[in-house]
Scaffold this active site. Structure first.
Site, short mmCIF file in Angstrom:
data_model
loop_
_atom_site.label_atom_id
_atom_site.label_comp_id
_atom_site.label_asym_id
_atom_site.label_seq_id
_atom_site.Cartn_x
_atom_site.Cartn_y
_atom_site.Cartn_z
N CYS A 118 -2.29 -0.32 7.37
CA CYS A 118 -1.44 0.87 7.27
C CYS A 118 -1.46 1.67 8.56
O CYS A 118 -0.42 2.14 9.03
CB CYS A 118 -1.86 1.72 6.08
SG CYS A 118 -1.53 0.92 4.49
N GLU A 138 1.01 3.91 1.79
CA GLU A 138 1.54 4.31 3.09
C GLU A 138 2.70 3.42 3.52
O GLU A 138 3.71 3.90 4.03
CB GLU A 138 0.44 4.28 4.15
CG GLU A 138 -0.71 5.23 3.88
CD GLU A 138 -1.86 4.59 3.10
OE1 GLU A 138 -2.99 5.09 3.24
OE2 GLU A 138 -1.63 3.62 2.35
N HIS A 198 0.85 -1.18 0.00
CA HIS A 198 0.00 0.00 0.00
C HIS A 198 0.89 1.23 0.00
O HIS A 198 2.02 1.20 0.48
CB HIS A 198 -0.90 0.01 1.23
CG HIS A 198 -1.97 -1.03 1.19
ND1 HIS A 198 -3.09 -0.95 1.97
CD2 HIS A 198 -2.09 -2.18 0.49
CE1 HIS A 198 -3.87 -1.99 1.75
NE2 HIS A 198 -3.28 -2.76 0.84
N CYS A 225 -6.01 2.13 5.60
CA CYS A 225 -6.66 0.89 6.02
C CYS A 225 -6.12 0.49 7.39
O CYS A 225 -5.13 1.05 7.86
CB CYS A 225 -6.40 -0.20 4.97
SG CYS A 225 -4.72 -0.87 5.01
#
Length: 157
Positions: A87, A56, A54, A84
Site C-alpha cells: 500500500c 488503501e 487492501h 503495509c
C-alpha cells in the site's frame, strides 16, 4: 494532531469497524484532496479473494477513477492501520503527499495484524528475499526494445 486529521482518521476507523462487523478485515481508508473526500475503501480481501484489495488500494483506485488519472499528487490518505509495504509503495507511485494512520504495527501485532516482519524482509537485498526474484533479460527476436518502443510512442502522443 489537527482536527482535520482526527476527523478523517475517525472516518477510516469507523469504516474499518463496520467492515469487521460485516465479516471483513478491520481496515478502512479515506483519500482526501483539498479538504474534499475523493474516495473511501475498506479491506475487501475476504469478500473478493483478491490479496491486493487492501483498504488503501481500494480507496486509491476509486480516487484515481474519480479523477480520471493515476496521478494523486496533493492527496492525503488516512488509514485505520499502518499501511503495509504494498500500500505504501502504491501511494508513493501515485504521488500521495501525506499519510496518516490510527493503529500502528505494534497495536496490531497481538492480533496478527502487523506487517512489521514484511517491512523487515522487504528491506533486504533481492537475493536475500524469502521469494525467488531473478533477472532474466529476455528480448524476443524482431520485437524491438520494449521500453524504447513505449517511450517513442509516448513522445509521439
Amino acid at each position: 494532531m489537527t482536527d482535520k486529521a482526527r476527523h478523517y482518521l475517525e472516518q477510516a476507523v469507523m469504516l474499518a469497524l463496520r467492515n469487521a462487523q460485516a465479516g471483513g478485515r478491520p481496515f478502512g481508508a479515506v483519500v482526501v484532496r483539498g479538504g474534499e473526500v475523493l474516495a473511501t475503501g475498506v479491506n475487501e480481501t475476504v469478500a473478493t479473494h483478491d490479496p491486493t484489495a487492501h483498504a488503501e488500494l481500494v480507496a486509491l483506485r476509486a480516487a484515481a477513477l474519480r479523477l480520471g488519472s493515476p496521478d494523486l499528487a496533493g492527496c492525503a490518505v488516512y488509514a485505520s492501520g499502518q499501511p503495509c509495504p504494498m500500500c505504501l509503495a502504491a501511494m508513493r507511485l501515485a504521488g500521495v503527499a501525506d499519510v496518516h494512520y490510527a493503529y500502528s504495527n505494534q497495536d496490531g501485532a497481538p492480533y496478527g495484524l502487523s506487517t512489521a516482519a514484511l517491512y523487515e524482509e522487504m528491506a533486504r537485498p533481492l537475493d536475500q528475499q524469502p521469494i525467488a526474484i531473478r533477472y532474466l533479460p529476455v528480448r524476443p527476436e524482431g520485437a524491438g526494445d520494449l521500453y524504447a518502443g513505449w517511450k517513442a510512442r509516448q513522445d509521439q502522443a
